[in-house]
Scaffold this motif. Structure first.
Motif, PDB file in Angstrom:
ATOM      1  N   LEU A  27       0.810  -1.216   0.000  1.00 61.44           N
ATOM      2  CA  LEU A  27       0.000   0.000   0.000  1.00 61.44           C
ATOM      3  C   LEU A  27       0.847   1.272   0.000  1.00 61.44           C
ATOM      4  O   LEU A  27       0.571   2.215  -0.747  1.00 61.44           O
ATOM      5  N   SER A  28       1.913   1.293   0.798  1.00 61.42           N
ATOM      6  CA  SER A  28       2.735   2.504   0.904  1.00 61.42           C
ATOM      7  C   SER A  28       3.527   2.815  -0.369  1.00 61.42           C
ATOM      8  O   SER A  28       4.094   3.898  -0.493  1.00 61.42           O
ATOM      9  N   ASP A  29       3.547   1.908  -1.340  1.00 65.01           N
ATOM     10  CA  ASP A  29       4.231   2.154  -2.612  1.00 65.01           C
ATOM     11  C   ASP A  29       3.417   3.069  -3.536  1.00 65.01           C
ATOM     12  O   ASP A  29       3.945   3.598  -4.511  1.00 65.01           O
ATOM     13  N   TYR A  30       2.137   3.235  -3.252  1.00 60.13           N
ATOM     14  CA  TYR A  30       1.244   4.015  -4.120  1.00 60.13           C
ATOM     15  C   TYR A  30       1.076   5.431  -3.570  1.00 60.13           C
ATOM     16  O   TYR A  30       1.101   5.634  -2.361  1.00 60.13           O
ATOM     17  N   THR A  31       0.902   6.393  -4.485  1.00 59.81           N
ATOM     18  CA  THR A  31       0.726   7.785  -4.060  1.00 59.81           C
ATOM     19  C   THR A  31      -0.513   8.391  -4.715  1.00 59.81           C
ATOM     20  O   THR A  31      -0.850   8.065  -5.864  1.00 59.81           O
ATOM     21  N   LEU A  32      -1.162   9.267  -3.981  1.00 59.10           N
ATOM     22  CA  LEU A  32      -2.342   9.971  -4.469  1.00 59.10           C
ATOM     23  C   LEU A  32      -1.986  10.713  -5.761  1.00 59.10           C
ATOM     24  O   LEU A  32      -0.961  11.380  -5.840  1.00 59.10           O
ATOM     25  N   GLU A  65      -9.324   6.688   2.017  1.00 56.62           N
ATOM     26  CA  GLU A  65      -8.340   5.648   1.710  1.00 56.62           C
ATOM     27  C   GLU A  65      -7.915   5.796   0.250  1.00 56.62           C
ATOM     28  O   GLU A  65      -8.614   6.414  -0.550  1.00 56.62           O
ATOM     29  N   LEU A  66      -6.769   5.176  -0.094  1.00 54.36           N
ATOM     30  CA  LEU A  66      -6.336   5.198  -1.489  1.00 54.36           C
ATOM     31  C   LEU A  66      -7.170   4.214  -2.295  1.00 54.36           C
ATOM     32  O   LEU A  66      -7.346   3.057  -1.898  1.00 54.36           O
ATOM     33  N   GLY A  67      -7.666   4.702  -3.416  1.00 56.28           N
ATOM     34  CA  GLY A  67      -8.416   3.859  -4.338  1.00 56.28           C
ATOM     35  C   GLY A  67      -7.825   3.976  -5.722  1.00 56.28           C
ATOM     36  O   GLY A  67      -7.154   4.962  -6.037  1.00 56.28           O
ATOM     37  N   MET A  68      -8.055   2.965  -6.559  1.00 51.88           N
ATOM     38  CA  MET A  68      -7.614   3.013  -7.954  1.00 51.88           C
ATOM     39  C   MET A  68      -8.853   2.989  -8.837  1.00 51.88           C
ATOM     40  O   MET A  68      -9.685   2.085  -8.718  1.00 51.88           O
ATOM     41  N   THR A  69      -8.960   4.011  -9.706  1.00 48.92           N
ATOM     42  CA  THR A  69     -10.068   4.016 -10.652  1.00 48.92           C
ATOM     43  C   THR A  69      -9.772   2.996 -11.743  1.00 48.92           C
ATOM     44  O   THR A  69      -8.672   2.946 -12.282  1.00 48.92           O
ATOM     45  N   LYS A  72     -15.306   2.714 -14.657  1.00 45.13           N
ATOM     46  CA  LYS A  72     -16.215   3.521 -13.834  1.00 45.13           C
ATOM     47  C   LYS A  72     -16.172   3.108 -12.375  1.00 45.13           C
ATOM     48  O   LYS A  72     -16.860   3.696 -11.545  1.00 45.13           O
ATOM     49  N   ASP A  73     -15.385   2.095 -12.050  1.00 45.61           N
ATOM     50  CA  ASP A  73     -15.285   1.598 -10.681  1.00 45.61           C
ATOM     51  C   ASP A  73     -14.054   2.161  -9.976  1.00 45.61           C
ATOM     52  O   ASP A  73     -13.095   2.587 -10.614  1.00 45.61           O
ATOM     53  N   THR A  74     -14.090   2.130  -8.649  1.00 46.95           N
ATOM     54  CA  THR A  74     -12.926   2.459  -7.834  1.00 46.95           C
ATOM     55  C   THR A  74     -12.713   1.292  -6.881  1.00 46.95           C
ATOM     56  O   THR A  74     -13.638   0.862  -6.194  1.00 46.95           O
ATOM     57  N   VAL A  75     -11.490   0.758  -6.879  1.00 49.03           N
ATOM     58  CA  VAL A  75     -11.132  -0.372  -6.034  1.00 49.03           C
ATOM     59  C   VAL A  75     -10.113   0.113  -5.013  1.00 49.03           C
ATOM     60  O   VAL A  75      -9.171   0.837  -5.369  1.00 49.03           O
ATOM     61  N   LEU A  76     -10.294  -0.263  -3.757  1.00 48.62           N
ATOM     62  CA  LEU A  76      -9.322   0.118  -2.735  1.00 48.62           C
ATOM     63  C   LEU A  76      -7.964  -0.488  -3.050  1.00 48.62           C
ATOM     64  O   LEU A  76      -7.867  -1.683  -3.380  1.00 48.62           O
ATOM     65  N   LYS A  82      -3.391  -7.035  -1.612  1.00 44.91           N
ATOM     66  CA  LYS A  82      -3.522  -8.232  -0.768  1.00 44.91           C
ATOM     67  C   LYS A  82      -2.852  -9.400  -1.478  1.00 44.91           C
ATOM     68  O   LYS A  82      -3.042  -9.586  -2.698  1.00 44.91           O
ATOM     69  N   PRO A  83      -2.069 -10.193  -0.744  1.00 52.43           N
ATOM     70  CA  PRO A  83      -1.462 -11.369  -1.383  1.00 52.43           C
ATOM     71  C   PRO A  83      -2.539 -12.275  -1.983  1.00 52.43           C
ATOM     72  O   PRO A  83      -3.556 -12.547  -1.338  1.00 52.43           O
ATOM     73  N   GLU A  84      -2.331 -12.675  -3.235  1.00 56.62           N
ATOM     74  CA  GLU A  84      -3.292 -13.535  -3.918  1.00 56.62           C
ATOM     75  C   GLU A  84      -3.202 -14.939  -3.338  1.00 56.62           C
ATOM     76  O   GLU A  84      -2.123 -15.504  -3.213  1.00 56.62           O
ATOM     77  N   GLU A  85      -4.339 -15.491  -2.980  1.00 53.54           N
ATOM     78  CA  GLU A  85      -4.376 -16.806  -2.350  1.00 53.54           C
ATOM     79  C   GLU A  85      -4.454 -17.937  -3.373  1.00 53.54           C
ATOM     80  O   GLU A  85      -4.424 -19.093  -3.012  1.00 53.54           O
ATOM     81  N   SER A  86      -4.560 -17.607  -4.634  1.00 53.03           N
ATOM     82  CA  SER A  86      -4.693 -18.610  -5.683  1.00 53.03           C
ATOM     83  C   SER A  86      -3.422 -19.438  -5.835  1.00 53.03           C
ATOM     84  O   SER A  86      -2.311 -18.929  -5.702  1.00 53.03           O
ATOM     85  N   LYS A  87      -3.601 -20.708  -6.139  1.00 59.98           N
ATOM     86  CA  LYS A  87      -2.450 -21.563  -6.462  1.00 59.98           C
ATOM     87  C   LYS A  87      -2.020 -21.358  -7.911  1.00 59.98           C
ATOM     88  O   LYS A  87      -0.991 -21.869  -8.323  1.00 59.98           O
ATOM     89  N   THR A  88      -2.833 -20.611  -8.674  1.00 59.95           N
ATOM     90  CA  THR A  88      -2.546 -20.349 -10.090  1.00 59.95           C
ATOM     91  C   THR A  88      -2.684 -18.850 -10.385  1.00 59.95           C
ATOM     92  O   THR A  88      -3.537 -18.443 -11.166  1.00 59.95           O
TER      93      THR A  88
END
Length: 191
Positions: A27-32, A65-69, A72-76, A82-88
């Motif tokens: 998270l701290s790698d991203y800037t507004l 909080e920081l979001g990414m557009t 038309k959506d904004t995702v936190l 978050k570490p991806e839990e997928s095995k693939t």
């Protein structure tokens, strides 16, 4: 003598891009205000342009909080990192040259068709790459496999992604699929 040899070995590793290991962004790698713009184009083997345009993503304040557009959506951003839990997974962190894994992704298209990407992935290099937005050190990741969908479609698909750790994103992607080719290239990045 042993100390000199050890120091020269570690110094050569530090200067060798093939030995670089990159962890997943946090998270701290991203800037507004950080912004990425890609141009994209998809063309059939007959020359029919099926998609042509630009895609912009930007880091914004989203309820404190920081979001990414994304469209038309904004995702936190906290969800994105978050570490991806997928095995693939798409990216198997940490990235390093020579690393291999399997990527699988299930999707539903806008018309409701369900499909699956199933590809072998390999990091083949880490070197300076030049795109319209500039020069970046980037990993070249090859994905080879197939795409299938619920309407009976099945095709071989080869993709190459150039991922630049400095900007926490890909700078170029090319996909070759039976009867179709698609490219995205970063044309603007600002912090």
């Amino acid at each position: 003598l042993v100390l000199i040899l050890a120091l020269s070995f570690f110094a050569s590793c530090k200067n060798n891009p093939e030995t670089i290991v990159t962890k997943q962004p946090v998270l701290s790698d991203y800037t507004l205000g950080e912004k990425w713009v890609w141009k994209y184009k998809g063309v059939s083997d007959e020359g029919e342009v099926r998609s042509d345009g630009t895609d912009t993503r930007k880091i914004v304040d989203f309820n404190g909080e920081l979001g990414m557009t994304i469209g038309k959506d904004t995702v936190l951003v906290s969800e994105i990192v978050k570490p991806e839990e997928s095995k693939t997974p798409k990216y198997k962190w940490p990235l390093e040259v020579g690393k291999k894994w399997k990527f699988e992704n299930n999707f539903t298209s806008q018309d409701g068709t369900k499909g699956t990407f199933s590809q072998g992935a390999k990091v083949v290099s880490y070197k300076e790459e030049n795109v319209e937005a500039g020069k970046f050190m980037a990993y070249t990741i090859e994905y080879k496999g197939k795409i299938t969908n619920s309407r009976g479609y099945s095709a071989k698909t080869d993709e190459v992604w150039l991922y630049a750790p400095e900007i926490k994103n890909f700078i170029k992607m090319t996909q070759i699929q039976e009867g179709f080719s698609y490219t995205e290239e970063l044309i603007e990045y600002s912090k």
